[in-house]
Scaffold this active site. Structure first.
Site, mmCIF file in Angstrom:
data_model
loop_
_atom_site.group_PDB
_atom_site.id
_atom_site.type_symbol
_atom_site.label_atom_id
_atom_site.label_comp_id
_atom_site.label_asym_id
_atom_site.label_seq_id
_atom_site.Cartn_x
_atom_site.Cartn_y
_atom_site.Cartn_z
ATOM 1 N N VAL A 15 0.840 -1.210 0.000
ATOM 2 C CA VAL A 15 0.000 0.000 0.000
ATOM 3 C C VAL A 15 0.873 1.257 0.000
ATOM 4 O O VAL A 15 0.626 2.205 -0.759
ATOM 5 C CB VAL A 15 -0.966 0.003 1.212
ATOM 6 C CG1 VAL A 15 -1.846 1.246 1.188
ATOM 7 C CG2 VAL A 15 -1.820 -1.257 1.216
ATOM 8 N N LYS A 107 -7.459 -0.991 10.015
ATOM 9 C CA LYS A 107 -8.758 -1.346 10.608
ATOM 10 C C LYS A 107 -8.607 -1.899 12.007
ATOM 11 O O LYS A 107 -9.423 -1.641 12.887
ATOM 12 C CB LYS A 107 -9.509 -2.321 9.714
ATOM 13 C CG LYS A 107 -8.830 -3.635 9.478
ATOM 14 C CD LYS A 107 -8.785 -4.029 8.025
ATOM 15 C CE LYS A 107 -7.790 -3.195 7.272
ATOM 16 N NZ LYS A 107 -7.537 -3.636 5.920
ATOM 17 N N ILE A 138 -13.361 0.815 -2.120
ATOM 18 C CA ILE A 138 -14.766 1.266 -2.178
ATOM 19 C C ILE A 138 -14.946 2.471 -1.247
ATOM 20 O O ILE A 138 -14.604 2.389 -0.068
ATOM 21 C CB ILE A 138 -15.728 0.138 -1.729
ATOM 22 C CG1 ILE A 138 -15.549 -1.113 -2.592
ATOM 23 C CG2 ILE A 138 -17.169 0.621 -1.774
ATOM 24 C CD1 ILE A 138 -16.442 -2.277 -2.184
ATOM 25 N N LYS A 207 -13.849 -4.219 10.208
ATOM 26 C CA LYS A 207 -14.429 -3.261 9.251
ATOM 27 C C LYS A 207 -15.883 -2.964 9.611
ATOM 28 O O LYS A 207 -16.323 -1.810 9.579
ATOM 29 C CB LYS A 207 -14.327 -3.831 7.834
ATOM 30 C CG LYS A 207 -12.885 -4.010 7.368
ATOM 31 C CD LYS A 207 -12.793 -4.865 6.110
ATOM 32 C CE LYS A 207 -11.344 -5.093 5.691
ATOM 33 N NZ LYS A 207 -11.172 -6.119 4.674
#
Ligand code: HSE
Length: 428
Positions: A15, A107, A138, A207
């Site tokens: 990431v 998270k 998303i 999440k």
């Protein structure tokens, strides 16, 4: 020209490298959209010498992410280290104490420490943004916090772990048992370092807990999420469920009920024709229901370099543009401690059992279910060679406690030959 927004990137894994790539390749686009340059000034990772897909030699290097967070030339800490405690949390707290904003994909950290960190940040006048922490690329945090801010949210449902969805859909399409597909997923590098985070439902539970906080104005309460992984789902159940028109998903559901906040991340059956039922492979889907919007369905990549970095950069751009929202959509001090609903609302259930094929066997099972107040909606008995018949029952709505009572009474009938499998059917 306005001052640049200066990023310090903590973590240069997949990431982190994705973020560096976006900042390097889209510098002009980011500047045009934010009205100021967005630049990286410093980075931090475990190894300085490791081969990476991006060149970070122009940036200052810090071995310690806490030192990175405190640097005078860093405005925003981008935390992509991961882990609920340790360096990620230390760096986040250090950044806030130094008056910096934080963008994180973490998270686990927010599921466990979200309330405390949000309070710390808001007291210091800083923001914490975490779009990348939930369902990867998303924009579900934005949808809930901003676009649906005028709605009373009724329910949040979703498939939020791509690895589990890959395993379940691959089991069905290839007709392979769980263990084989798990190994396949492992070889493909889909599983977290601790696979139980994925297949045990923990990652998806984190999440869901974050979405619940925003949706219902409550303090993040991961411990109240009812968790069940996919390890006990068999190919038989996937096939039988399909035969009855359903798909099995690791499904997250959060809703405020008269008995408190219900949060579940458990295997459920959903109609095969529904958008959730049709979701294939590693893709995520989140369904948001509100009093005015009714229902929206968001679908997209839940992991990976590009999608996760895209979500991080969306948050970075908000900060660059001056959009400063409370971490969970309302001031942290106003988030309420939710009473946790101890049992899920009633639902239909799928029941599978092996029944002795002899006169009256089915009647005995029906009578046990009836005694527990459970009504049968549909039933199917399959062809079989021996004197044991596989039987599927879809019940009308019932509570889990009534179902457990019935399951406990079944052995006494002496016709049920195995521990029945019971899976909730969720209306989606
Ligand atoms: N391991 C997760 C998934 C992605 O498979 O969806 C990171 O949360």
């Amino acid at each position: 020209m306005s001052d640049p927004l200066r990023l310090g990137i903590a973590g240069l894994g997949t990431v982190g490298q994705g973020i560096v790539r976006i900042v390097q390749t889209h510098a002009a686009l980011l500047e045009a959209r934010a009205g100021r340059p967005v630049i990286i000034t410093a980075v931090s990772a475990r190894s300085r010498t490791k081969n990476r897909e991006v060149d970070v030699s122009d940036y200052a290097w810090e071995d310690d992410p806490v030192a990175l967070a405190a640097r005078g030339d860093v405005d925003v800490l981008v935390e992509v280290i991961g882990g609920d405690n340790g360096p990620a949390k230390d760096a986040t707290e250090a950044a806030i104490r130094a008056g910096k904003d934080v963008v994180t994909a973490n998270k686990a950290m927010l599921a466990h420490h979200g309330q405390a960190l949000a309070e710390l940040a808001e007291d210091a006048g800083c923001v914490i943004r975490f779009e990348a922490a939930v369902a990867g690329g998303i924009p579900v945090i934005k949808a809930l916090t901003e676009s649906l801010a005028g709605n009373e949210i009724r329910r949040v449902i979703g498939v939020m772990n791509g690895t589990c969805n890959y395993i379940l859909t691959r089991m069905e399409s290839a007709g392979l048992p769980y263990e084989e597909v798990f190994e396949e997923a492992n070889k493909l590098g889909y599983l977290e370092a601790d696979p139980n985070l994925d297949v045990g439902g923990i990652d998806a539970g984190h999440k869901l807990a974050l979405l619940s906080a925003i949706a219902f104005g409550t303090q993040v309460d991961f411990d109240a999420v009812e968790l069940e992984g996919i390890g006990s789902i068999t190919i038989e159940d996937i096939r039988h469920a399909a035969d009855m028109g359903f798909k099995i998903k690791l499904l997250g559901v959060a809703q405020m009920t008269g008995r408190g906040l219900e949060q579940r991340m458990t295997p459920c059956l959903v109609p095969g024709t529904s958008p959730l039922g049709q979701l294939q492979g590693g893709t995520n889907m989140v369904v948001l229901e509100g009093d005015s919007i009714e229902q929206i369905v968001l679908r997209g990549p839940g992991a990976g370099m590009g999608p996760t970095a895209s979500a991080v950069m969306g948050d970075v751009m908000d900060i660059a543009r001056g959009l400063r929202l409370p971490t969970f959509g309302q001031p942290a001090a106003t988030l309420k401690k939710a009473r946790a609903a101890r049992a899920a609302v009633a639902a239909p259930y799928y029941l599978r059992m092996q029944l002795l094929d002899k006169p009256g066997a089915l009647a005995k099972v029906a009578s046990v279910l009836g005694d527990a107040g459970i009504s049968i909606d549909r039933m199917r008995q399959y062809d079989h060679g021996e004197d044991i018949a596989p039987v599927l029952i879809v019940t009308h709505k019932t509570t889990r406690s009534a179902l457990d009572e019935a399951i406990a009474a079944l052995p006494a009938t002496r016709v049920v030959q195995s521990e029945p499998v019971a899976i909730r059917i969720e209306a989606v």
